[in-house]
Design an enzyme around this catalytic site. Structure first.
Site, PDB file in Angstrom:
ATOM      1  N   THR A  40      38.341 103.101  52.099  1.00  0.00           N
ATOM      2  CA  THR A  40      37.249 102.394  51.447  1.00  0.00           C
ATOM      3  C   THR A  40      37.141 100.985  52.014  1.00  0.00           C
ATOM      4  OG1 THR A  40      37.526 103.644  49.403  1.00  0.00           O
ATOM      5  CG2 THR A  40      36.399 101.530  49.232  1.00  0.00           C
ATOM      6  N   HIS A  70      37.972 115.099  48.551  1.00  0.00           N
ATOM      7  CA  HIS A  70      38.856 114.055  48.037  1.00  0.00           C
ATOM      8  C   HIS A  70      39.461 114.547  46.722  1.00  0.00           C
ATOM      9  CE1 HIS A  70      40.704 110.381  47.120  1.00  0.00           C
ATOM     10  NE2 HIS A  70      39.737 109.520  47.422  1.00  0.00           N
ATOM     11  N   ASN A 105      44.222 110.371  44.393  1.00  0.00           N
ATOM     12  CA  ASN A 105      44.043 109.006  43.877  1.00  0.00           C
ATOM     13  C   ASN A 105      43.360 108.902  42.517  1.00  0.00           C
ATOM     14  OD1 ASN A 105      43.401 108.360  47.258  1.00  0.00           O
ATOM     15  ND2 ASN A 105      45.265 107.707  46.228  1.00  0.00           N
ATOM     16  N   TYR A 151      40.783 110.487  41.196  1.00  0.00           N
ATOM     17  CA  TYR A 151      39.346 110.689  41.076  1.00  0.00           C
ATOM     18  C   TYR A 151      39.069 112.094  40.535  1.00  0.00           C
ATOM     19  CZ  TYR A 151      39.231 106.229  43.432  1.00  0.00           C
ATOM     20  OH  TYR A 151      39.424 104.902  43.738  1.00  0.00           O
ATOM     21  N   ASN A 187      44.976 105.046  39.271  1.00  0.00           N
ATOM     22  CA  ASN A 187      43.976 105.470  38.281  1.00  0.00           C
ATOM     23  C   ASN A 187      44.604 106.252  37.134  1.00  0.00           C
ATOM     24  OD1 ASN A 187      41.524 104.312  39.144  1.00  0.00           O
ATOM     25  ND2 ASN A 187      41.343 105.837  40.769  1.00  0.00           N
TER      26      ASN A 187
END
Length: 374
Positions: free
Chosen positions: A25, A177, A180, A182, A236
């Site tokens: 990112t 993805h 992490n 998400y 997260n």
């Protein structure tokens, strides 16, 4: 470094070496549209010797991310922006995958893109993640309680359309993805998924969303589909007990090994992604490669997080991995592949202040890192 610099067949394409640039990112797009500065950034790293580049997460729909200026892949202007990048990367002989990204509960309902989307922040269950900081919103609020998605197949359809768009942009494949904290990871983890229907409960049910999404991507891409997961990551607000982690991700990897994926990227434990909540670290620390690689048969195994060039050569040379991904070293060394091949040091000091927060000049800390003298 002879092992690293041998070709590798991934799906329907062959990459020229085993060095991959991980999804990173960087927040340099023009709102959600990939731009000329991004084309320069990716081109630098393709001419710098990467065998495979995975894009920064490309949002599959409008979402209120904590990162402003993150690129999307849901509409035509974005497809056109990505196509310019892909075409430029291909000139150097490098292959490039598009990473497909949905943030799930890590979005914010007051972020401009979420407001424009006109939908709630969706997640597997109505459970807020601890932490987070939306710096561009007044007071820098954290995460909020999301809305439980009634029918997860609606989200799978978004992933499939994004895969169609990625094909139109000329990519060589797509990476889901699943790491992490998400959306895909939120379905996998029992702390964020408390559903009682077929999408939650057992490891088999919690893995269903990832597996069904991969199947939808394969309908578009055939063998050119990959998966990234972070079983040791606490980012997260993720993390299950070790036995449950191994059981969940072991089941997932056994099942996805039957699908004909091109590769699976295992993200190892990294202190950077082990956040503290209520005075305790969140990650499930363990040797991800040792515990989970036995469940992978078929897809190539790529190792990510904290890999040095010497370790990369050992991992590939010994057969423990088919390839490696470099993250932060690729931010600071556009010619990383060439440096490794020539035995040059990775000696560009990182400017962490510019990694995710561009200043007045977005080139600083992005396209201004120096190449080595050859």
């Amino acid at each position: 470094m002879s092992a690293l610099f041998t070709p590798l067949k991934l799906g329907s394409v062959t990459i020229p070496n085993r060095i991959g640039m991980s999804a990173l990112t960087r927040n340099r797009s023009s709102a959600t549209v990939p731009n000329e500065l991004m084309r320069e950034y990716y081109t630098q790293r393709s001419t710098g010797g990467a065998g495979l580049i995975v894009t920064e997460g490309a949002l599959i729909t409008r979402q209120g991310t904590e990162w402003t200026d993150a690129p999307g892949i849901w509409e035509q202007s974005q497809v056109e922006g990505w196509k310019k990048i892909v075409d430029s990367v291909h000139v150097a002989g490098t292959k490039i995958y598009c990473q497909l990204w949905h943030l799930g509960r890590s979005s914010h309902p007051e972020a401009p893109e979420q407001i424009a989307a006109g939908v709630p922040v969706y997640a597997p269950s109505a459970i807020s993640a601890r932490g987070g900081k939306f710096r561009f919103l007044p007071g820098a609020p954290g995460y909020v309680t999301p809305t439980e998605i009634e029918d997860p197949t609606v989200l799978i359809a978004l992933f499939k359309q994004a895969a169609i768009n990625a094909k139109a942009a000329g990519f060589d494949g797509v990476e889901l993805h699943g790491a992490n904290g998400y959306l895909v990871h939120q379905f996998l983890d029992s702390t964020s998924n408390k559903r009682t229907d077929k999408w939650g409960g057992s490891a088999e049910n919690r893995a269903r969303f990832a597996i069904e999404t991969l199947k939808a991507l394969i309908e578009v891409w055939g063998p050119d589909v990959a998966l990234r997961i972070s079983p040791a990551g606490g980012y997260n607000d993720m993390g299950m007990p070790l036995a449950e982690t191994t059981a969940t991700f072991g089941y997932l990897l056994r099942e996805v090994s039957k699908l004909g994926l091109s590769y699976v990227a295992l993200v190892r434990y990294s202190p950077m992604f082990d956040l503290e909540y209520d005075g305790k670290k969140r990650a499930t620390q363990h040797d991800v490669v040792a515990s989970l690689s036995p469940f992978i048969s078929g897809p190539a195994l790529f190792v990510n997080a904290g890999v040095t060039p010497a370790e990369a050569e050992e991992l590939v040379g010994s057969g423990k991995a088919a390839g490696v991904f470099f993250g932060i070293p690729y931010m600071t060394h556009p010619d990383l592949g060439r440096r490794v091949k020539a035995g040059k040091p990775l000696d560009n000091a990182p400017d962490f202040a510019t990694f995710y927060t561009p200043g007045a000049d977005p080139k600083l800390g992005y396209t201004d890192y120096k190449e080595a003298v050859y």
